[in-house]
Design an enzyme around this catalytic site. Structure first.
Site, PDB file in Angstrom:
ATOM      1  CG  ASP A 229      -7.745   0.720  -9.136  1.00 24.49           C
ATOM      2  OD1 ASP A 229      -6.961   0.236  -8.304  1.00 24.49           O
ATOM      3  OD2 ASP A 229      -8.371   1.784  -8.959  1.00 24.49           O
TER       4      ASP A 229
ATOM      5  CD  GLU B 158      -3.045  -0.022  -0.072  1.00 27.08           C
ATOM      6  OE1 GLU B 158      -3.097   0.509  -1.208  1.00 27.08           O
ATOM      7  OE2 GLU B 158      -3.630  -1.073   0.206  1.00 27.08           O
TER       8      GLU B 158
ATOM      9  N   GLY C 298     -17.763   3.600  -5.233  1.00 23.80           N
ATOM     10  CA  GLY C 298     -17.105   4.555  -4.345  1.00 23.80           C
ATOM     11  C   GLY C 298     -16.649   3.957  -3.027  1.00 23.80           C
TER      12      GLY C 298
ATOM     13  CB  SER D 168     -11.486  -0.719  -8.623  1.00 25.81           C
ATOM     14  OG  SER D 168     -10.887   0.134  -9.542  1.00 25.81           O
TER      15      SER D 168
ATOM     16  CE1 TYR E 150      -1.951   8.575  -3.420  1.00 24.37           C
ATOM     17  CE2 TYR E 150      -1.794  10.527  -4.811  1.00 24.37           C
ATOM     18  CZ  TYR E 150      -1.658   9.164  -4.648  1.00 24.37           C
ATOM     19  OH  TYR E 150      -1.235   8.385  -5.695  1.00 24.37           O
TER      20      TYR E 150
ATOM     21  N   GLY F  90     -14.094   1.867  -2.882  1.00 21.37           N
ATOM     22  CA  GLY F  90     -12.674   1.543  -3.016  1.00 21.37           C
ATOM     23  C   GLY F  90     -12.436   0.175  -3.629  1.00 21.37           C
TER      24      GLY F  90
ATOM     25  CB  SER G  77     -14.253   3.683 -11.992  1.00 17.87           C
ATOM     26  OG  SER G  77     -13.039   3.551 -11.291  1.00 17.87           O
TER      27      SER G  77
HETATM   28  P1  ADP Z   1     -14.706   3.292  -7.251  1.00 17.92           P
HETATM   29  O1  ADP Z   1     -13.782   3.353  -6.081  1.00 17.92           O
HETATM   30  O2  ADP Z   1     -15.889   2.417  -6.973  1.00 17.92           O
HETATM   31  O3  ADP Z   1     -14.004   2.967  -8.525  1.00 17.92           O
HETATM   32  P2  ADP Z   1     -15.043   5.805  -8.583  1.00 17.92           P
HETATM   33  O4  ADP Z   1     -15.524   7.119  -8.104  1.00 17.92           O
HETATM   34  O5  ADP Z   1     -13.662   5.705  -9.113  1.00 17.92           O
HETATM   35  O6  ADP Z   1     -15.295   4.771  -7.396  1.00 17.92           O
HETATM   36  O7  ADP Z   1     -15.987   5.290  -9.746  1.00 17.92           O
HETATM   37  C1  ADP Z   1     -17.380   5.238  -9.530  1.00 17.92           C
HETATM   38  C2  ADP Z   1     -18.094   5.727 -10.788  1.00 17.92           C
HETATM   39  O8  ADP Z   1     -18.037   4.690 -11.814  1.00 17.92           O
HETATM   40  C3  ADP Z   1     -19.579   5.915 -10.535  1.00 17.92           C
HETATM   41  O9  ADP Z   1     -19.826   7.193  -9.969  1.00 17.92           O
HETATM   42  C4  ADP Z   1     -20.122   5.776 -11.951  1.00 17.92           C
HETATM   43  O10 ADP Z   1     -19.893   6.971 -12.691  1.00 17.92           O
HETATM   44  C5  ADP Z   1     -19.252   4.662 -12.532  1.00 17.92           C
HETATM   45  N1  ADP Z   1     -19.913   3.379 -12.257  1.00 17.92           N
HETATM   46  C6  ADP Z   1     -19.499   2.408 -11.405  1.00 17.92           C
HETATM   47  N2  ADP Z   1     -20.381   1.381 -11.368  1.00 17.92           N
HETATM   48  C7  ADP Z   1     -21.381   1.701 -12.204  1.00 17.92           C
HETATM   49  C8  ADP Z   1     -22.599   1.063 -12.583  1.00 17.92           C
HETATM   50  N3  ADP Z   1     -22.960  -0.107 -12.063  1.00 17.92           N
HETATM   51  N4  ADP Z   1     -23.395   1.695 -13.490  1.00 17.92           N
HETATM   52  C9  ADP Z   1     -23.010   2.888 -14.003  1.00 17.92           C
HETATM   53  N5  ADP Z   1     -21.890   3.548 -13.685  1.00 17.92           N
HETATM   54  C10 ADP Z   1     -21.079   2.964 -12.789  1.00 17.92           C
HETATM   55 MG    MG Z   2     -12.369   4.116  -9.272  1.00 13.69          MG
END
Ligand code: ADP
Ligand code: MG
Length: 416
Positions: A201, A57, A151, A155, A250, A153, A157
């Site tokens: 990720d 980490e 959101g 991933s 960070y 953590g 996205s």
């Molecule tokens: P995480 O840590 O989960 O990656 P991020 O903020 O990096 O959080 O990414 C989350 C974003 O990815 C959401 O706000 C959305 O825009 C997109 N996303 C994730 N999952 C989905 C989903 N099931 N349907 C549509 N968009 C999604």
């Molecule tokens: Mg993300």
């Protein structure tokens, strides 16, 4: 019948209430949304997992080693090729849809000239970078939904990005390795969405393997998989405390690492990043650093050696030694790197105090978010229940706890 080839599709039971859905429910949902939105059946379904980092980490930006797994929570994307250069998306989790033209992705607008909703920028960004790289990207009708919490953590996205990259690779008939797709998706997230993430990720999402963890050298991008012994559950415990101060802290940590490299390189000319500093060299020269910089650098130096050694432990099947390394990692993240918080400490202590726990630590950037523990899967149910109880008693917050296992990376999971 149609989707039988998707692993576990028939065997999944639906539990209600179900905050993030279960596999069968998600598949049924995307297939029915697909029929409703577009008529007929999709050509195929892509499964693209979230990830969690078990060890290593705050070392990615020090050229160190990370040790993530892809988890058995994923984005499911139902896709059908269409002849026009249009991408029509339906995202039931967002209760929204969007259509954009492949030739106009640079504008980040939908076909009506309105800005693309945030969630649609991930697929549009992937289309954009694939086209920039000279790869064929076809129009599609698509529905996607996920049980990777957004959101938290894990991933979600990267899971979305890789789902689309794999779908376009399948439709385009071109070849790119998992690592190449990961790099393209990272570029989409960095440059198109505008989030400055590292490669881990997308790497883990693309290259995950069932029952195995992945060790990635963040300098060379060489990687290997190492076995997770059977009977070990990956417990991801979201403190539900969202990160504060994250960004400036960070940046401070990164600056401290750079400062340490500058000072140490004066006496160790081969040092380009903290990953090049052995623990022995660090001991010899730590007095060149001011006390705070020395603490930060010591975590990174120890975490690098710890991660490489811990991967060896897994190769030997020694999960107990791996667990000790996780506990040590938490200790230096808390006391030296100082990126923990009361909630993460409460969660990690609670996990470590339970029978069947091999080890636990904060995972991700810190200051909130998730802890990860390895636990005996025979006691996973009671572990989850007791962890939630002890954490809530200590921190006054209700956690979200996911018992996961290491899964395959993004792939075409079923065909019509
Ligand atoms: P995480 O840590 O989960 O990656 P991020 O903020 O990096 O959080 O990414 C989350 C974003 O990815 C959401 O706000 C959305 O825009 C997109 N996303 C994730 N999952 C989905 C989903 N099931 N349907 C549509 N968009 C999604
Ligand atoms: Mg993300």
């Amino acid at each position: 019948m149609l989707w039988r080839s998707i692993p576990h599709y028939e065997s999944v039971t639906i539990r209600a209430p179900c905050p993030f859905g279960q596999l069968k429910m998600i598949l049924d949902s995307i297939l029915s949304h697909f029929r409703e939105s577009f008529g007929g059946e999709p050509d195929f379904v892509v499964r693209s997992p979230g990830r969690v980092n078990l060890l290593g980490e705050h070392v990615d930006y020090n050229d160190g080693w990370v040790l993530p797994v892809a988890i058995d929570r994923a984005v499911y994307l139902a896709v059908r090729q269409c002849d026009s250069p249009l991408v029509s998306l339906n995202a039931p989790d967002m209760n929204d849809g969007a259509t954009f033209r492949l030739t106009e992705t640079a504008q980040k607008k939908n076909v009506n000239g309105h800005p693309l909703p945030d969630w649609a920028r991930y697929p549009a960004g992937v289309a954009h970078v694939l086209r920039e790289a000279g790869l064929a990207v076809t129009g599609m009708d698509a529905v996607f939904a996920s049980d990777v919490p957004v959101g938290a953590g894990l991933s979600s996205s990267a899971a979305v990005e890789l789902a689309f990259a794999v779908a376009w690779r399948e439709l385009g008939g071109w070849q790119k390795s998992g690592m190449e797709l990961a790099q393209l998706c990272q570029r989409a997230e960095n440059q198109y969405v505008g989030v400055n993430c590292g490669i881990m990720d997308q790497f883990a999402c693309a290259n995950g393997q069932a029952d195995r963890a992945l060790i990635l050298d963040c300098r060379t991008l060489d990687w290997q998989s190492v076995p997770l012994p059977p009977g070990v559950a990956i417990v991801i415990a979201d403190t539900t405390k969202r990160r504060e101060l994250g960004k400036s802290e960070y940046n401070n940590r990164r600056a401290a690492c750079e400062e340490a490299v500058r000072a140490l390189a004066a006496v160790l000319p081969n040092v380009r990043a903290l990953r090049d500093v052995s623990e022995a060299d660090f001991e010899r020269h730590a007095d060149l650093l001011d006390p705070v910089t020395a603490k930060r650098a010591r975590h990174v130096v120890e975490e690098c050696e710890r991660t490489v050694k811990a991967a060896e432990s897994l190769r030997r099947g020694d999960v107990a030694a791996f667990g000790v390394a996780m506990n040590e990692s938490h200790r230096t993240l808390r006391d030296l790197y100082e990126v923990s918080c009361a909630e993460l400490d409460a969660m990690v202590s609670a996990a470590q105090s339970l029978d069947g726990c091999y080890g636990a630590r904060l995972t991700g950037a810190g200051f909130g978010g998730c802890a990860v523990a390895l636990a005996d899967s025979a006691v996973a149910d009671s572990f989850k229940r007791d962890l939630a109880k002890r954490y809530e008693a200590a921190a006054g917050l209700k956690p979200e706890i996911y018992v996961c296992k290491a899964s395959e990376g993004a792939e075409v999971a079923g065909r019509g």
